[in-house]
Design an enzyme around this catalytic site. Structure first.
Site, mmCIF file in Angstrom:
data_model
loop_
_atom_site.group_PDB
_atom_site.id
_atom_site.type_symbol
_atom_site.label_atom_id
_atom_site.label_comp_id
_atom_site.label_asym_id
_atom_site.label_seq_id
_atom_site.Cartn_x
_atom_site.Cartn_y
_atom_site.Cartn_z
ATOM 1 C CG HIS A 5 -0.376 0.305 2.508
ATOM 2 N ND1 HIS A 5 -0.540 1.504 3.147
ATOM 3 C CD2 HIS A 5 0.389 -0.445 3.314
ATOM 4 C CE1 HIS A 5 0.096 1.477 4.304
ATOM 5 N NE2 HIS A 5 0.672 0.301 4.429
ATOM 6 C CB THR A 43 -6.709 -19.201 1.988
ATOM 7 O OG1 THR A 43 -7.120 -20.453 2.538
ATOM 8 C CG2 THR A 43 -7.215 -19.069 0.560
ATOM 9 C CB CYS A 59 -3.415 11.596 18.515
ATOM 10 S SG CYS A 59 -3.405 13.301 17.993
#
Lengths: 120, 388
Positions: free
Chosen positions: B205, B243, B329
């Site tokens: 990503h 899987t 945070c």
């Protein structure tokens, strides 16, 4: 994420800036703590006419400064003396970890309203 | 509501539309939805084919052999598998690991876990540019050191460690070398033929692929040994059971292939956009760079905006820009970034820092808008600050 009340006061303050003719100036916090609130007011016949703040810190600190400045204007010094942090906490719905902003504001207003007769 | 300009590409990237199109083929009844482990029918064969094509694409980007790529759920799992897997395999040989204090939590937390299990971990410091000292690395090596884990590119400041030299030191002492390359692969050239690395964590990503998929490169020659951490079927040469997520894997493969073809031009363009932004911001007083542009990947800028609260600045920018701050945070308070404090910044200075990362879909117009907005909001906050 902050609520709408805090964000509105943070994004659209109308009381920031210097006040050259100030009757009194108070300051709380420090750079080391990461937050400073400074408030200047003009007083005429025991009534607060104008309030202007300078602030360094998180959005809740700046929003609190704006809220307090709005609160002070038009009130008598005696009335302002009764200000309590809980009013600010409730009005801006400050989350628990931001309650210190309201406590700072209370200290600030105390300093301003316990005027000992000497001009700052 | 109009979305703000996204300048947080180190956090994650959107899936490239061409990648999403590839993924779609492996999901629906009319597509190749089979289980790649099904060996008795065409659905399984085709899914397996997609997985192996992706393995070649991922291997291709780092010049590895396809059978050196092990699919995982992401770089965090890859780091866990590498660190826990190697230390477990070599527990009789030694229980000492060397890493760096500015590593991602996905490396630091497994190391903390090992410490609870009786291992010792040396956390190397970094200099003000974010680089480790190779002398200190040499000195930290012990007879019981079994693993050195150093990230290639830091996720907060973008600094590139000299992993070729680190790998050479590891090799000289016969110690396995793991690299968290989640933030480097696809952005700068990575060639495992040139880097003496045994294990390398890869993320999808960060490279315009889907979230939830990653890989661990495991060198075959000489073979890097490690103990699997997930059991249940012996998939992936027994190293990682479960899987295989065909659509995610196909997406990662397509994203890596695309990154390989775009990298030469994209890296120049991103460096240009970053430099343009910095040129604009440098016009303001008291704005400095955290880390070092000289050792930084293209597209990345971490700045310290002196005496200007970072949280307020980010909040002021939110309607126009999506960027990240030098802090994290927690439920109670804003914690300064441990990476920035490791460079020598105080907690307050770290909190007054911003991470700005440009990416594939950032335009020059975006950069000019960002620069104008940043300058305006910095001046606005400073204008109401008693410190200015």
């Amino acid at each position: 994420m902050y609520n709408d009340a805090i964000l509105k006061h943070f994004h659209e303050p109308s009381h920031q800036g210097p006040l050259p003719q100030a009757s009194m100036i108070a300051r709380v916090g420090s750079e080391m703590d990461g937050r400073i609130l400074e408030m200047a007011i003009t007083v005429e016949q025991d009534a607060i006419v104008t309030a202007r703040f300078k602030a360094h810190g998180c959005p809740a600190t700046i929003a609190s400064a704006e809220w307090v400045a709005t609160y002070l204007e038009g009130r008598s010094l005696q009335e302002a003396q009764n200000f309590q942090s809980a009013q600010l906490m409730a009005s801006l719905q400050l989350p628990g970890h931001k309650h210190y902003c309201a406590l700072m504001a209370e200290d600030l207003v105390k300093q301003l309203t316990t005027y000992d007769g000497e001009e700052s | 509501m109009k979305h703000p300009i996204y300048l947080d590409y180190m956090a994650t990237t959107p899936v490239d539309p061409s990648v999403a199109e590839v993924m779609w083929r492996y999901l629906t009844p009319t597509g190749e939805f089979g289980n790649p482990a099904s060996i008795t029918h065409v659905y399984g064969w085709r899914a397996k084919e997609a997985v192996e094509t992706a393995r070649e694409q991922v291997a291709g980007l780092i010049h590895a052999e396809p059978n050196e790529i092990i699919w995982t759920s992401g770089a965090t799992e890859s780091n866990n598998l590498a660190i826990k897997g190697v230390t477990e395999f070599f527990q009789e040989k030694g229980k000492h690991v060397i890493t760096c204090i500015t590593e991602h939590k996905a490396v630091l937390d497994p190391c903390r876990y090992l410490e609870k299990k009786g291992y010792e971990v040396t956390y190397l410091p970094v200099n003000s540019r974010g680089l480790i000292n190779l002398e200190q690395l040499q000195q930290a090596i012990r007879s019981d050191t079994v693993l050195i884990s150093i990230m290639h590119v830091n996720n907060e400041i973008g600094v590139i460690q000299d992993i070729v030299k680190v790998g050479a030191i590891a090799k000289q002492h016969g110690i396995l070398f793991h690299v968290d390359a989640a933030q480097s692969v696809g952005k700068i050239a990575v060639d495992v033929q040139q880097i003496p690395v045994d294990l390398m964590s890869l993320a999808s990503h960060k490279v315009y692929g889907p979230k939830g998929i990653g890989a661990l490169y495991v060198r075959r020659k000489p073979r890097a040994r490690l103990t699997p951490q997930i059991h249940g079927g012996g998939h992936e040469l027994g190293l990682r059971s479960g899987t295989l997520a065909t659509h995610q894997i196909a997406g990662m493969g397509a994203a890596f292939a695309l990154a390989q073809s775009l990298m030469p031009t994209e890296s120049i363009r991103l460096a240009h956009l970053r430099d343009l932004l910095w040129q604009q911001l440098a016009e303001l007083p008291s704005v400095t760079i955290n880390g070092s542009l000289q050792h930084c990947i293209p597209g990345m800028l971490n700045i310290h905006v002196h005496k200007t609260d970072g949280e307020s600045l980010i909040t002021a920018l939110q309607p126009t820009l999506a960027i990240s701050s030098g802090s994290a945070c927690t439920s109670a308070e804003v914690e300064p970034s441990y990476v920035l404090t490791a460079l020598g910044l105080t907690g307050e200075e770290a909190k007054n820092s911003l991470r700005i990362c440009v990416g594939r879909y950032t335009t020059e117009k975006d950069i000019m808008t960002a620069a104008t907005c940043l300058k305006e909001k910095i001046q606005w906050l400073r204008g109401m600050s008693p410190l200015w």
